[in-house]
Write a protein that holds these residues in place. Structure first.
Motif: not given
Length: 175
Positions: A5-8, A119-141
């Protein structure tokens, strides 16, 4: 994760947006945009109805917390949404975002997500995660365009979306 967080950077810029921590000056816009059932129905942690007191709580308590890296999305100086990372011990940071309904369908969420992913990648994150409702096609896109891939589903355990099926998504920078 807190070290990440502090490297972002404090501010990010894209072709159309400036991403910076929301301030009390944004409370009215946040309350106006979030007090919308069409925004609320997709959000795990957003109260409804949403008031200026809720916006002030978000700005004063959530934004500066160790568990969050929040950026207001400013388009031509106007707050149109929020993007951020949630940090939980032992897990990859979770990307989340919302946009006010008038701003849906213009590519702002993708633009903001791409900026924060970089920015997260440049700050040293190795991975990210997320989630969206099955019926929220816009967010998944949006998440797919930002490089995430679907990894499975689960039933949300708590919050506004408890009992609803979520698509889990991940972005691994090391693969």
């Amino acid at each position: 994760m807190i070290a990440l967080k502090h490297r972002l950077p404090a501010t990010l810029s894209t072709a159309r947006l400036v991403l910076a921590a929301p301030t009390l000056a944004h409370a009215s816009a946040i309350a106006r945009l979030c007090n919308n059932i069409n925004v609320h129905k997709w959000m795990a942690r957003l109260p409804f109805p949403y008031t200026e007191d809720d916006a002030r709580f978000f700005i004063e308590q959530i934004v500066p917390s160790a568990e969050e890296a929040c950026y207001g999305l400013l388009h031509e100086g106007e707050l149109i949404g929020v993007v951020g990372l949630h940090f939980a011990e032992g897990q990859a940071p979770e990307l989340g975002y919302w946009l006010g309904e008038p701003y849906w369908g213009h590519g702002y969420a993708t633009e903001a997500a791409l900026a924060l992913v970089a920015a997260a990648r440049a700050a040293g994150a190795r991975a990210l995660r997320s989630r969206a409702l099955v019926d929220n096609a816009g967010s998944r896109n949006v998440l797919r365009k930002a490089g995430f891939r679907e990894t499975g589903t689960r039933i949300e355990a708590d919050g506004n979306l408890a009992g609803r099926e979520m698509v889990l998504m991940a972005l691994d920078f090391e693969s």
